[in-house]
Design a protein around this motif. Sequence first.
Motif, mmCIF file in Angstrom:
data_model
loop_
_atom_site.group_PDB
_atom_site.id
_atom_site.type_symbol
_atom_site.label_atom_id
_atom_site.label_comp_id
_atom_site.label_asym_id
_atom_site.label_seq_id
_atom_site.Cartn_x
_atom_site.Cartn_y
_atom_site.Cartn_z
ATOM 1 N N VAL A 140 -34.536 -69.239 15.752
ATOM 2 C CA VAL A 140 -33.926 -69.658 17.007
ATOM 3 C C VAL A 140 -34.396 -68.780 18.161
ATOM 4 C CG1 VAL A 140 -31.726 -69.865 18.243
ATOM 5 C CG2 VAL A 140 -31.920 -70.699 15.902
ATOM 6 N N TYR A 141 -34.468 -67.476 17.929
ATOM 7 C CA TYR A 141 -34.880 -66.597 19.029
ATOM 8 C C TYR A 141 -36.311 -66.905 19.465
ATOM 9 C CZ TYR A 141 -37.969 -63.205 16.683
ATOM 10 O OH TYR A 141 -39.030 -62.593 16.064
ATOM 11 N N LEU A 142 -37.172 -67.304 18.521
ATOM 12 C CA LEU A 142 -38.548 -67.664 18.877
ATOM 13 C C LEU A 142 -38.601 -68.993 19.635
ATOM 14 C CD1 LEU A 142 -40.528 -66.576 15.697
ATOM 15 C CD2 LEU A 142 -40.484 -65.464 17.944
ATOM 16 N N GLN A 143 -37.687 -69.906 19.330
ATOM 17 C CA GLN A 143 -37.608 -71.148 20.091
ATOM 18 C C GLN A 143 -37.264 -70.834 21.546
ATOM 19 O OE1 GLN A 143 -35.343 -74.426 18.290
ATOM 20 N NE2 GLN A 143 -35.490 -73.361 16.315
ATOM 21 N N LEU A 144 -36.311 -69.921 21.745
ATOM 22 C CA LEU A 144 -35.949 -69.515 23.114
ATOM 23 C C LEU A 144 -37.119 -68.824 23.800
ATOM 24 C CD1 LEU A 144 -32.347 -68.143 22.527
ATOM 25 C CD2 LEU A 144 -32.983 -70.220 23.754
ATOM 26 N N VAL A 145 -37.783 -67.931 23.084
ATOM 27 C CA VAL A 145 -38.930 -67.208 23.645
ATOM 28 C C VAL A 145 -39.982 -68.205 24.124
ATOM 29 C CG1 VAL A 145 -40.904 -65.732 23.060
ATOM 30 C CG2 VAL A 145 -38.599 -65.045 22.380
ATOM 31 N N ASP A 146 -40.335 -69.155 23.276
ATOM 32 C CA ASP A 146 -41.361 -70.133 23.641
ATOM 33 C C ASP A 146 -40.955 -70.952 24.861
ATOM 34 O OD1 ASP A 146 -43.003 -69.290 21.596
ATOM 35 O OD2 ASP A 146 -42.579 -71.003 20.282
ATOM 36 N N GLN A 147 -39.713 -71.411 24.883
ATOM 37 C CA GLN A 147 -39.271 -72.251 25.988
ATOM 38 C C GLN A 147 -39.263 -71.489 27.314
ATOM 39 O OE1 GLN A 147 -35.770 -74.726 25.030
ATOM 40 N NE2 GLN A 147 -36.299 -74.414 22.874
ATOM 41 N N ILE A 148 -38.808 -70.262 27.284
ATOM 42 C CA ILE A 148 -38.780 -69.465 28.513
ATOM 43 C C ILE A 148 -40.197 -69.087 28.929
ATOM 44 C CG2 ILE A 148 -38.032 -67.266 29.513
ATOM 45 C CD1 ILE A 148 -35.476 -67.565 27.725
ATOM 46 N N ARG A 149 -41.024 -68.737 27.943
ATOM 47 C CA ARG A 149 -42.415 -68.362 28.251
ATOM 48 C C ARG A 149 -43.161 -69.532 28.877
ATOM 49 N NH1 ARG A 149 -46.847 -68.030 24.377
ATOM 50 N NH2 ARG A 149 -45.255 -68.767 22.961
ATOM 51 N N TYR A 150 -43.017 -70.729 28.307
ATOM 52 C CA TYR A 150 -43.684 -71.907 28.865
ATOM 53 C C TYR A 150 -43.160 -72.208 30.266
ATOM 54 C CZ TYR A 150 -45.642 -73.129 24.270
ATOM 55 O OH TYR A 150 -46.334 -73.128 23.093
ATOM 56 N N ALA A 151 -41.838 -72.123 30.454
ATOM 57 C CA ALA A 151 -41.254 -72.415 31.760
ATOM 58 C C ALA A 151 -41.758 -71.428 32.816
ATOM 59 C CB ALA A 151 -39.733 -72.385 31.680
ATOM 60 N N ALA A 152 -41.881 -70.161 32.429
ATOM 61 C CA ALA A 152 -42.391 -69.163 33.372
ATOM 62 C C ALA A 152 -43.872 -69.372 33.641
ATOM 63 C CB ALA A 152 -42.148 -67.752 32.827
ATOM 64 N N ARG A 158 -33.467 -76.364 24.278
ATOM 65 C CA ARG A 158 -33.353 -77.259 23.128
ATOM 66 C C ARG A 158 -33.502 -76.410 21.874
ATOM 67 N NH1 ARG A 158 -36.934 -79.648 19.736
ATOM 68 N NH2 ARG A 158 -36.174 -81.488 18.681
ATOM 69 N N ILE A 159 -32.410 -76.291 21.122
ATOM 70 C CA ILE A 159 -32.414 -75.510 19.895
ATOM 71 C C ILE A 159 -32.359 -76.474 18.722
ATOM 72 C CG2 ILE A 159 -31.215 -73.740 18.551
ATOM 73 C CD1 ILE A 159 -32.373 -72.767 21.252
ATOM 74 N N ASP A 160 -33.305 -76.336 17.824
ATOM 75 C CA ASP A 160 -33.359 -77.188 16.635
ATOM 76 C C ASP A 160 -33.167 -76.296 15.415
ATOM 77 O OD1 ASP A 160 -33.828 -78.946 14.589
ATOM 78 O OD2 ASP A 160 -35.802 -79.585 15.300
ATOM 79 N N PHE A 161 -31.970 -76.324 14.861
ATOM 80 C CA PHE A 161 -31.643 -75.460 13.736
ATOM 81 C C PHE A 161 -32.341 -75.901 12.446
ATOM 82 C CE2 PHE A 161 -28.723 -72.841 15.903
ATOM 83 C CZ PHE A 161 -28.089 -73.640 16.841
ATOM 84 N N GLN A 170 -29.891 -79.100 20.585
ATOM 85 C CA GLN A 170 -30.543 -80.352 20.239
ATOM 86 C C GLN A 170 -29.585 -81.269 19.502
ATOM 87 O OE1 GLN A 170 -31.779 -81.380 16.915
ATOM 88 N NE2 GLN A 170 -32.823 -83.160 17.684
ATOM 89 N N GLY A 171 -28.636 -80.725 18.772
ATOM 90 C CA GLY A 171 -27.719 -81.526 17.975
ATOM 91 C C GLY A 171 -26.748 -82.340 18.804
ATOM 92 N N GLU A 172 -26.559 -82.028 20.069
ATOM 93 C CA GLU A 172 -25.640 -82.769 20.918
ATOM 94 C C GLU A 172 -26.366 -83.972 21.490
ATOM 95 O OE1 GLU A 172 -22.921 -79.045 22.343
ATOM 96 O OE2 GLU A 172 -24.297 -79.944 23.766
ATOM 97 N N ARG A 173 -26.007 -85.131 21.035
ATOM 98 C CA ARG A 173 -26.694 -86.355 21.456
ATOM 99 C C ARG A 173 -25.762 -87.279 22.154
ATOM 100 N NH1 ARG A 173 -31.405 -87.588 17.232
ATOM 101 N NH2 ARG A 173 -31.928 -85.472 16.937
#
Length: 141
Positions: A13-25, A4-7, A138-141
């Motif tokens: 954006v790269y930190l959003q990816l980092v957080d999501q992958i880190r939490y998932a792992a 989920r990317i929220d511009f 995130q923009g795709e609804r």
Amino acid sequence: MLFRIDFKSGKAVYLQLVDQIRYAAACGALRPGEPLPSIRPLAEQLRLNRNTIAKAYTELESQGVIETIAGKGCFVKDNHSPFTKQARHKLLVEKIDDAWVTAHQLQVDAETFLELARERLAFFERQAAKEPGDIKNQGER
């Protein structure tokens, strides 16, 4: 994995990816040894520059979350630190609290907030059911 990317969030954006992958792992949703999407296809699917994905992967590697194997790709590293149920609960409560405070500031009543939460849950459940590895902005609804 569903990203989920929220511009509009103000967070890189790269930190959003980092957080999501880190939490998932950390919580076990991504298992040790599991491959991450390749940079180019992920960048295309998220409509991001490849350097943004590469920067996120580099950050994750420096944090010890993933490892890169030359010619094979990036894989989740075995860090032996999945979040406990209590830790996951605490993280989720913080996010929900943030969302509720924002809703309150925007003068959104509780019923509308809960209905929107139900709609978003249904949206993400549909996305996850479409195909494994589905990636959406995130923009795709």
